[in-house]
Every structure is written in C-alpha cells, then in structure tokens.
Design a protein around this motif. Sequence first.
Motif, PDB file in Angstrom:
ATOM      1  N   GLY A  27       0.783  -1.226   0.000  1.00 23.58           N
ATOM      2  CA  GLY A  27       0.000   0.000   0.000  1.00 23.58           C
ATOM      3  C   GLY A  27       0.814   1.273   0.000  1.00 23.58           C
ATOM      4  N   ARG A  28       2.116   1.189  -0.214  1.00 25.98           N
ATOM      5  CA  ARG A  28       2.942   2.384  -0.314  1.00 25.98           C
ATOM      6  C   ARG A  28       3.156   2.699  -1.785  1.00 25.98           C
ATOM      7  NH1 ARG A  28       5.123   2.653   4.963  1.00 25.98           N
ATOM      8  NH2 ARG A  28       5.820   4.764   4.518  1.00 25.98           N
ATOM      9  N   GLY A  29       3.601   3.899  -2.071  1.00 26.96           N
ATOM     10  CA  GLY A  29       3.795   4.308  -3.454  1.00 26.96           C
ATOM     11  C   GLY A  29       5.008   3.651  -4.096  1.00 26.96           C
ATOM     12  N   VAL A  30       5.098   3.823  -5.412  1.00 27.27           N
ATOM     13  CA  VAL A  30       6.197   3.229  -6.183  1.00 27.27           C
ATOM     14  C   VAL A  30       7.544   3.717  -5.679  1.00 27.27           C
ATOM     15  CG1 VAL A  30       7.263   3.127  -8.464  1.00 27.27           C
ATOM     16  CG2 VAL A  30       4.780   2.932  -8.246  1.00 27.27           C
ATOM     17  N   VAL A  31       7.652   5.010  -5.381  1.00 30.77           N
ATOM     18  CA  VAL A  31       8.947   5.582  -4.979  1.00 30.77           C
ATOM     19  C   VAL A  31       9.478   4.909  -3.723  1.00 30.77           C
ATOM     20  CG1 VAL A  31      10.136   7.676  -4.254  1.00 30.77           C
ATOM     21  CG2 VAL A  31       8.403   7.791  -6.052  1.00 30.77           C
ATOM     22  N   GLN A  32       8.629   4.760  -2.717  1.00 29.23           N
ATOM     23  CA  GLN A  32       9.072   4.147  -1.468  1.00 29.23           C
ATOM     24  C   GLN A  32       9.397   2.668  -1.652  1.00 29.23           C
ATOM     25  OE1 GLN A  32       5.480   5.963   0.356  1.00 29.23           O
ATOM     26  NE2 GLN A  32       6.740   5.920   2.199  1.00 29.23           N
ATOM     27  N   ARG A  33       8.582   1.975  -2.419  1.00 28.79           N
ATOM     28  CA  ARG A  33       8.821   0.548  -2.624  1.00 28.79           C
ATOM     29  C   ARG A  33      10.136   0.319  -3.359  1.00 28.79           C
ATOM     30  NH1 ARG A  33       5.524  -0.951  -6.214  1.00 28.79           N
ATOM     31  NH2 ARG A  33       6.071  -3.159  -5.975  1.00 28.79           N
ATOM     32  N   MET A  34      10.404   1.103  -4.380  1.00 27.13           N
ATOM     33  CA  MET A  34      11.649   0.918  -5.130  1.00 27.13           C
ATOM     34  C   MET A  34      12.867   1.319  -4.295  1.00 27.13           C
ATOM     35  SD  MET A  34      10.880  -0.542  -7.879  1.00 27.13           S
ATOM     36  CE  MET A  34       9.264  -1.014  -8.513  1.00 27.13           C
ATOM     37  N   ALA A  35      12.700   2.304  -3.434  1.00 22.01           N
ATOM     38  CA  ALA A  35      13.814   2.708  -2.566  1.00 22.01           C
ATOM     39  C   ALA A  35      14.239   1.554  -1.661  1.00 22.01           C
ATOM     40  CB  ALA A  35      13.418   3.922  -1.735  1.00 22.01           C
ATOM     41  N   ALA A  36      13.274   0.699  -1.320  1.00 22.37           N
ATOM     42  CA  ALA A  36      13.586  -0.436  -0.446  1.00 22.37           C
ATOM     43  C   ALA A  36      14.479  -1.458  -1.119  1.00 22.37           C
ATOM     44  CB  ALA A  36      12.285  -1.100   0.014  1.00 22.37           C
ATOM     45  N   ILE A  37      14.564  -1.428  -2.450  1.00 22.81           N
ATOM     46  CA  ILE A  37      15.472  -2.343  -3.157  1.00 22.81           C
ATOM     47  C   ILE A  37      16.566  -1.534  -3.875  1.00 22.81           C
ATOM     48  CG2 ILE A  37      13.815  -4.218  -3.386  1.00 22.81           C
ATOM     49  CD1 ILE A  37      13.250  -3.303  -6.244  1.00 22.81           C
ATOM     50  N   ASP A  38      16.872  -0.366  -3.290  1.00 21.36           N
ATOM     51  CA  ASP A  38      17.997   0.477  -3.718  1.00 21.36           C
ATOM     52  C   ASP A  38      17.844   1.029  -5.129  1.00 21.36           C
ATOM     53  OD1 ASP A  38      19.325   0.103  -1.266  1.00 21.36           O
ATOM     54  OD2 ASP A  38      20.120  -1.816  -1.956  1.00 21.36           O
ATOM     55  N   LEU A  39      16.611   1.290  -5.532  1.00 14.77           N
ATOM     56  CA  LEU A  39      16.356   1.977  -6.800  1.00 14.77           C
ATOM     57  C   LEU A  39      15.778   3.349  -6.471  1.00 14.77           C
ATOM     58  CD1 LEU A  39      14.809  -0.930  -8.914  1.00 14.77           C
ATOM     59  CD2 LEU A  39      17.039   0.169  -9.274  1.00 14.77           C
ATOM     60  N   VAL A  40      16.505   4.399  -6.789  1.00 15.68           N
ATOM     61  CA  VAL A  40      16.093   5.758  -6.444  1.00 15.68           C
ATOM     62  C   VAL A  40      15.324   6.352  -7.620  1.00 15.68           C
ATOM     63  CG1 VAL A  40      16.856   8.054  -5.769  1.00 15.68           C
ATOM     64  CG2 VAL A  40      18.100   6.025  -4.945  1.00 15.68           C
ATOM     65  N   VAL A  41      14.021   6.420  -7.466  1.00 18.40           N
ATOM     66  CA  VAL A  41      13.183   7.003  -8.511  1.00 18.40           C
ATOM     67  C   VAL A  41      13.316   8.517  -8.460  1.00 18.40           C
ATOM     68  CG1 VAL A  41      10.821   7.258  -9.357  1.00 18.40           C
ATOM     69  CG2 VAL A  41      11.578   5.071  -8.398  1.00 18.40           C
ATOM     70  N   ASP A  42      13.759   9.107  -9.566  1.00 22.91           N
ATOM     71  CA  ASP A  42      13.992  10.553  -9.559  1.00 22.91           C
ATOM     72  C   ASP A  42      13.281  11.296 -10.695  1.00 22.91           C
ATOM     73  OD1 ASP A  42      15.481   9.715 -11.717  1.00 22.91           O
ATOM     74  OD2 ASP A  42      17.436  10.195 -10.842  1.00 22.91           O
ATOM     75  N   ASN A  43      12.504  10.597 -11.506  1.00 18.27           N
ATOM     76  CA  ASN A  43      11.752  11.299 -12.540  1.00 18.27           C
ATOM     77  C   ASN A  43      10.556  10.468 -12.974  1.00 18.27           C
ATOM     78  OD1 ASN A  43      12.513  10.124 -15.556  1.00 18.27           O
ATOM     79  ND2 ASN A  43      14.167   9.781 -14.075  1.00 18.27           N
ATOM     80  N   VAL A  44       9.563  11.158 -13.487  1.00 22.00           N
ATOM     81  CA  VAL A  44       8.337  10.507 -13.935  1.00 22.00           C
ATOM     82  C   VAL A  44       7.851  11.223 -15.190  1.00 22.00           C
ATOM     83  CG1 VAL A  44       6.915  11.943 -12.399  1.00 22.00           C
ATOM     84  CG2 VAL A  44       5.992   9.810 -13.305  1.00 22.00           C
ATOM     85  N   GLU A  45       7.370  10.450 -16.131  1.00 25.26           N
ATOM     86  CA  GLU A  45       6.850  10.999 -17.382  1.00 25.26           C
ATOM     87  C   GLU A  45       5.374  10.646 -17.505  1.00 25.26           C
ATOM     88  OE1 GLU A  45       7.419  10.435 -22.241  1.00 25.26           O
ATOM     89  OE2 GLU A  45       8.790   9.486 -20.821  1.00 25.26           O
ATOM     90  N   GLU A  46       4.551  11.608 -17.919  1.00 32.20           N
ATOM     91  CA  GLU A  46       3.138  11.353 -18.124  1.00 32.20           C
ATOM     92  C   GLU A  46       2.707  11.846 -19.493  1.00 32.20           C
ATOM     93  OE1 GLU A  46       0.646  12.794 -14.995  1.00 32.20           O
ATOM     94  OE2 GLU A  46       1.350  11.260 -13.595  1.00 32.20           O
ATOM     95  N   GLU A  47       1.851  11.064 -20.132  1.00 28.86           N
ATOM     96  CA  GLU A  47       1.273  11.428 -21.418  1.00 28.86           C
ATOM     97  C   GLU A  47      -0.235  11.293 -21.283  1.00 28.86           C
ATOM     98  OE1 GLU A  47       1.101   8.982 -25.429  1.00 28.86           O
ATOM     99  OE2 GLU A  47       3.046   9.978 -25.223  1.00 28.86           O
ATOM    100  N   VAL A  48      -0.976  12.350 -21.631  1.00 27.16           N
ATOM    101  CA  VAL A  48      -2.424  12.367 -21.459  1.00 27.16           C
ATOM    102  C   VAL A  48      -3.093  12.273 -22.821  1.00 27.16           C
ATOM    103  CG1 VAL A  48      -4.404  13.617 -20.526  1.00 27.16           C
ATOM    104  CG2 VAL A  48      -2.162  13.771 -19.392  1.00 27.16           C
ATOM    105  N   GLY A  49      -4.040  11.353 -22.939  1.00 21.05           N
ATOM    106  CA  GLY A  49      -4.795  11.193 -24.176  1.00 21.05           C
ATOM    107  C   GLY A  49      -6.237  10.843 -23.872  1.00 21.05           C
ATOM    108  N   ALA A  50      -7.018  10.623 -24.913  1.00 19.72           N
ATOM    109  CA  ALA A  50      -8.430  10.260 -24.758  1.00 19.72           C
ATOM    110  C   ALA A  50      -8.781   9.215 -25.810  1.00 19.72           C
ATOM    111  CB  ALA A  50      -9.312  11.485 -24.909  1.00 19.72           C
TER     112      ALA A  50
END
Length: 250
Positions: A173-196
């Motif tokens: 129930g924690r976010g992606v950033v915290q979960r990945m930090a637990a396995i030594d992966l530092v999430v430092d950017n995110v990309e979003e694309e919006v469509g319909a």
Amino acid sequence: MPFGEQPAYLRVADDLRRQIADGALPPHAKLPSQASIRSHYGVSDTVALEARKVLMAEGLVEGRSGSGTYVREAVQPQRLHRSGYRTLGESTPFRQEQTDERVGGTWRAVSERREAGGRIAERLAVDPGEELMCTRYEFRVGDRPMMISTSWEPLRLTARTPVMLPEEGPLAGRGVVQRMAAIDLVVDNVEEEVGARPGLAEEAMVLGGHPGQTVIVISRTYRAGSLPVETADVVVSAERYRVAYHLPVR
C-alpha cells in the motif's frame, strides 16, 4: 447547399440543444419522438434520426430500451489533481494518483504475472514476452468509483524481493517511490502522457456510463535515472473529471 449553411439535421439538433440548455427540456424529460421531430421541423425521418444521434453523441440524451430517449442530468466535472511537487514524495497508491489532500479515497487491487506486450515492453525497455507483475487498481471516493489503473513492473527488478507484490509484504500500500527505494532503486523522474479514447466495456462496468463513452488515459512511467521501474495507465471518465497539473517553476 450554400457555403456556410448548416445541414438540416444540425439545425434541428441545435434547436433541441438550446431547449435542453434553457430548461424547456429539463433533465429526465423525454425527447420528442422521431415522428414529432419530423412533423414539428418539417424534415424527413432520416434528418430527425440524425439529429437525435448528434445529441446522443454529445452526451445530452440517452436511450432507454423500450422506453424512448431522455435528457441526461448535467454532470459538473471534478478535478483530478496531479502535482510535480508531490509525485515523487511519500504516498499511497491513491495519493499517487490524486494529489489533492482534501480528497480521501480507498482502493483495491489484484496482482498477477503477465508477459510484456509490445507497447508495454517498449515503455519499460524490456523484451516482448518478458515477465512482469501486473496490478489492476480500482479507486473510489465514498461509494463512487473514481478511476482505474493498471500498472506493470519488471520482475527482473522486483522478483524475490519484499516488494514483488505491490499490495502485499512490509511495504504494502505504499507508493512506487518508497517501494523501489527499499530495493535500492532511487526514482527521480516521472513521465506522463495524457490522451483520450472510447472507453472499453470493462471500464464502463467500473466507472459507469456505457462502452464507447470518452475516457481520459494518463500513461505514466516512473524511472530511476533512465531505467523504467513501473509504467501504468490511469483511466477516468472524461465526463466526470478534468486532469489538473500543479508543476514547479525552475
């Protein structure tokens, strides 16, 4: 037809649309029948039918099997907030998707192993057929469904770790950033694309409405440097929501 003159079915649709906007045809009122439209406006059955189709496509009226066509109640779109300030911070899956702290909600999720298809493989920079953990979320505010999300994570990164299943284990129930930090992966950017696009039948079952109604799709990918660690498609009703971004100015 002279240049600039509207086709007859659009003129009829315009007048009916005005009556809906003015309240002459209030919510839940029955739309005049095809025969009534034909007689009142002096048009053919084809024109009357096409005018009704226009109003249905615009979401102003809806057909009820065996009963007729009725004016729909207007929906006031709400905002789905997304923020560059908080996206990478501490969060739950719900807060990850809706950053307005005034909105509280719940979620449920189901995870299963899947093979990467071409589109998802490209977003995650893995080979087609590579094994992924796929998690489908349903988010709710009160008793109303708000959005659905399907996320994919490469098992080459998370297999045999405490975070392999997003909703189980010590960081459930924690976010992606915290979960990945637990396995030594530092999430430092995110990309979003919006469509319909038109909504799928299974999406309509969750979000309401009917198949084919427009949905907004936010395709998001989290990365640790250049390494994609998670990608997801977030789907909301285009009728009920507007996506609002709050981004830092550097």
